[in-house]
Design a protein around this motif. Structure first.
Motif, PDB file in Angstrom:
ATOM      1  N   LYS A  17       0.652  -1.142   0.111  1.00 58.21           N
ATOM      2  CA  LYS A  17       0.039  -0.023   0.012  1.00 58.21           C
ATOM      3  C   LYS A  17       0.883   1.211   0.030  1.00 58.21           C
ATOM      4  N   TRP A  18       0.240   2.406  -0.371  1.00 63.32           N
ATOM      5  CA  TRP A  18       1.021   3.736  -0.405  1.00 63.32           C
ATOM      6  C   TRP A  18       1.544   3.668   0.895  1.00 63.32           C
ATOM      7  N   ASP A  19       3.075   4.134   0.950  1.00 58.68           N
ATOM      8  CA  ASP A  19       3.981   4.252   1.880  1.00 58.68           C
ATOM      9  C   ASP A  19       4.494   5.575   1.725  1.00 58.68           C
ATOM     10  N   ALA A  20       3.877   6.966   2.426  1.00 59.39           N
ATOM     11  CA  ALA A  20       4.554   8.253   2.002  1.00 59.39           C
ATOM     12  C   ALA A  20       6.011   8.339   2.521  1.00 59.39           C
ATOM     13  N   GLN A  21       6.273   7.705   3.768  1.00 54.96           N
ATOM     14  CA  GLN A  21       7.429   7.730   4.243  1.00 54.96           C
ATOM     15  C   GLN A  21       8.523   7.117   3.491  1.00 54.96           C
ATOM     16  N   LEU A  22       8.324   6.019   2.868  1.00 54.81           N
ATOM     17  CA  LEU A  22       9.353   5.114   1.905  1.00 54.81           C
ATOM     18  C   LEU A  22       9.481   5.968   0.692  1.00 54.81           C
ATOM     19  N   GLN A  23       8.321   6.421   0.197  1.00 55.43           N
ATOM     20  CA  GLN A  23       8.521   7.261  -1.039  1.00 55.43           C
ATOM     21  C   GLN A  23       9.482   8.363  -0.819  1.00 55.43           C
ATOM     22  N   ASP A  53      -0.721  17.092  -3.210  1.00 57.04           N
ATOM     23  CA  ASP A  53       0.083  17.859  -2.048  1.00 57.04           C
ATOM     24  C   ASP A  53       1.400  17.268  -1.519  1.00 57.04           C
ATOM     25  N   TRP A  54       1.305  15.904  -1.448  1.00 56.77           N
ATOM     26  CA  TRP A  54       2.465  15.239  -0.790  1.00 56.77           C
ATOM     27  C   TRP A  54       3.761  15.373  -1.859  1.00 56.77           C
ATOM     28  N   PHE A  55       3.199  15.220  -3.181  1.00 54.77           N
ATOM     29  CA  PHE A  55       4.267  15.224  -4.414  1.00 54.77           C
ATOM     30  C   PHE A  55       4.638  16.691  -4.260  1.00 54.77           C
ATOM     31  N   LEU A  56       4.000  17.579  -4.500  1.00 56.16           N
ATOM     32  CA  LEU A  56       4.563  19.133  -4.444  1.00 56.16           C
ATOM     33  C   LEU A  56       5.587  19.488  -3.088  1.00 56.16           C
ATOM     34  N   ALA A  57       5.187  18.748  -2.204  1.00 59.32           N
ATOM     35  CA  ALA A  57       6.045  19.188  -0.744  1.00 59.32           C
ATOM     36  C   ALA A  57       7.221  18.097  -0.823  1.00 59.32           C
ATOM     37  N   HIS A 108      -0.210  23.046 -15.496  1.00 61.73           N
ATOM     38  CA  HIS A 108      -0.208  24.453 -14.900  1.00 61.73           C
ATOM     39  C   HIS A 108      -0.209  24.549 -13.417  1.00 61.73           C
ATOM     40  N   LYS A 109      -0.639  23.249 -12.750  1.00 58.61           N
ATOM     41  CA  LYS A 109      -0.828  23.365 -11.423  1.00 58.61           C
ATOM     42  C   LYS A 109       0.559  22.893 -10.630  1.00 58.61           C
ATOM     43  N   LEU A 110       1.399  22.395 -11.334  1.00 63.03           N
ATOM     44  CA  LEU A 110       2.926  22.186 -10.839  1.00 63.03           C
ATOM     45  C   LEU A 110       3.887  23.705 -11.179  1.00 63.03           C
ATOM     46  N   ASN A 111       3.630  24.135 -12.376  1.00 60.16           N
ATOM     47  CA  ASN A 111       4.252  25.252 -12.754  1.00 60.16           C
ATOM     48  C   ASN A 111       3.748  26.594 -11.612  1.00 60.16           C
ATOM     49  N   THR A 112       2.537  26.505 -11.251  1.00 64.01           N
ATOM     50  CA  THR A 112       2.065  27.588 -10.456  1.00 64.01           C
ATOM     51  C   THR A 112       2.656  27.301  -9.258  1.00 64.01           C
ATOM     52  N   PHE A 113       2.768  26.093  -8.650  1.00 67.16           N
ATOM     53  CA  PHE A 113       3.372  25.757  -7.464  1.00 67.16           C
ATOM     54  C   PHE A 113       4.776  26.344  -7.263  1.00 67.16           C
ATOM     55  N   VAL A 114       5.705  26.286  -8.233  1.00 71.37           N
ATOM     56  CA  VAL A 114       7.059  26.475  -8.090  1.00 71.37           C
ATOM     57  C   VAL A 114       7.298  27.927  -8.662  1.00 71.37           C
ATOM     58  N   ASN A 115       6.124  28.360  -9.126  1.00 66.34           N
ATOM     59  CA  ASN A 115       6.183  30.001  -9.690  1.00 66.34           C
ATOM     60  C   ASN A 115       7.184  30.125 -10.556  1.00 66.34           C
TER      61      ASN A 115
END
Length: 331
Positions: A17-23, A53-57, A108-115
């Motif tokens: 299953k999805w393991d945010a810490q491992l990823q 949100d996890w990905f962007l962080a 566009h979402k990714l571009n906006t996040f990193v400005n």
């Protein structure tokens, strides 16, 4: 100067299953790679399959990103074999356009996040599989005519060539031929003054042609058309291996043994230092917009650190070999 791009998504740790810490541990290791300019990012319908949100962080905001739709396309084809921007079925083609519109919004979402304009290229695939559904250059032309008019946030559209249908041979993807893809791109670039290009993946071209010479043939065709934008190295095997026989599993190249062990079970890979060198000899790699690797690893139990190391060793090989060539002497 080409940027070195790592298809890190193909090597992510495997868990039930999805393991945010491992990823996150894995991504932290990828961030530390020398010479990495960015990553190839898989799109399956949303910016991240588990948590945007996890990905962007957890990304490096200074990375460049090359989007690819292969995971989402293969999932859609499983449900609708007529799905694709080259499909002769109107509903299948419209479904594919809707998929890529979702990708455009994610860009566009990714571009906006990193400005900034972080997404440099969007790789398109010319599905469906011709073995089970009709497709054509004419249908691809209709799709790209529309797509080149969309706002992609400055990203360059690139057809990522996948293996085409060959009579008497089981395809992995079975999409349009590189000749059709190049012809459509050249025509549209002339008509609309756009800058669509093509990217070659070594393993997919070898798989299609059942030959280590196939990638060279495809590279030369793209170079002669002045349309080659990206070159990515994935391996493939013509013998039984954990990665299959002529399977699009992104087998690693043959790498040095670790403590006398073939950690990645890649000894039967057709991708070697010599094959990478052959490709770099026939292309002015400094004029490529990106150059890199996309590898999967076996066994599934490999740790995050071992998966990072496989990317590290492969990237170091490509950097070392590319540095040994004088680009002005190629082709």
């Amino acid at each position: 100067m080409a940027k070195y791009i790592v298809g890190a998504y193909a090597t992510v740790p495997q868990s039930d299953k999805w393991d945010a810490q491992l990823q996150a541990e894995y991504l932290d290791g990828i961030k530390d790679l020398d010479n990495i300019g960015g990553v190839e990012h898989a799109f399956a319908g949303s910016l991240h399959p588990e948590d945007d949100d996890w990905f962007l962080a957890n990304i490096n905001p200074e990375w460049d990103f090359v989007f690819t739709g292969v995971p989402g396309i293969m999932g859609n084809i499983a449900a609708n074999p007529k799905f694709g921007i080259a499909s002769d079925d109107a509903s299948g083609r419209e479904a594919a356009l809707a998929f890529y519109e979702k990708m455009r919004l994610a860009v566009h979402k990714l571009n906006t996040f990193v400005n900034r304009q972080a997404v440099t290229h969007v790789q398109l695939q010319t599905s469906p599989n011709q073995a089970v559904a009709a497709s054509s250059a004419a249908s691809l032309t209709m799709s790209l005519t529309e797509m080149q008019s969309w706002d992609w946030g400055g990203a360059t559209l690139v057809i990522e060539h996948c293996d085409t249908f060959v009579a008497g041979q089981k395809p992995s993807k079975g999409f349009l031929s590189i000749e059709d893809e190049l012809a459509v791109i050249a025509s549209l670039n002339k008509e609309f003054a756009c800058n669509i290009g093509i990217a070659i993946n070594w393993g997919r071209s070898a798989l299609e042609t059942r030959s280590i010479d196939g990638p060279l043939e495809h590279i030369k065709l793209a170079v002669e058309s002045d349309l080659l934008r990206g070159l990515m190295f994935s391996g493939v095997s013509d013998e039984a291996s954990p990665y299959g026989v002529w399977e699009d599993t992104h087998m690693p190249p043959v790498l040095p043994y670790v403590d006398g062990r073939d950690v990645y079970s890649a000894e039967k890979s057709l991708l070697t230092e010599d094959q990478i060198s052959r490709c770099l000899q026939v292309v002015d790699w400094s004029q490529l917009q990106y150059l890199g690797l996309k590898i999967g690893v076996c066994p599934k139990t490999l740790s995050a650190a071992e998966r990072v190391r496989c990317n590290q060793e492969t990237l170091a090989m490509i950097v070392r070999l590319s540095a040994s060539f004088n680009p002005s002497s190629s082709l």
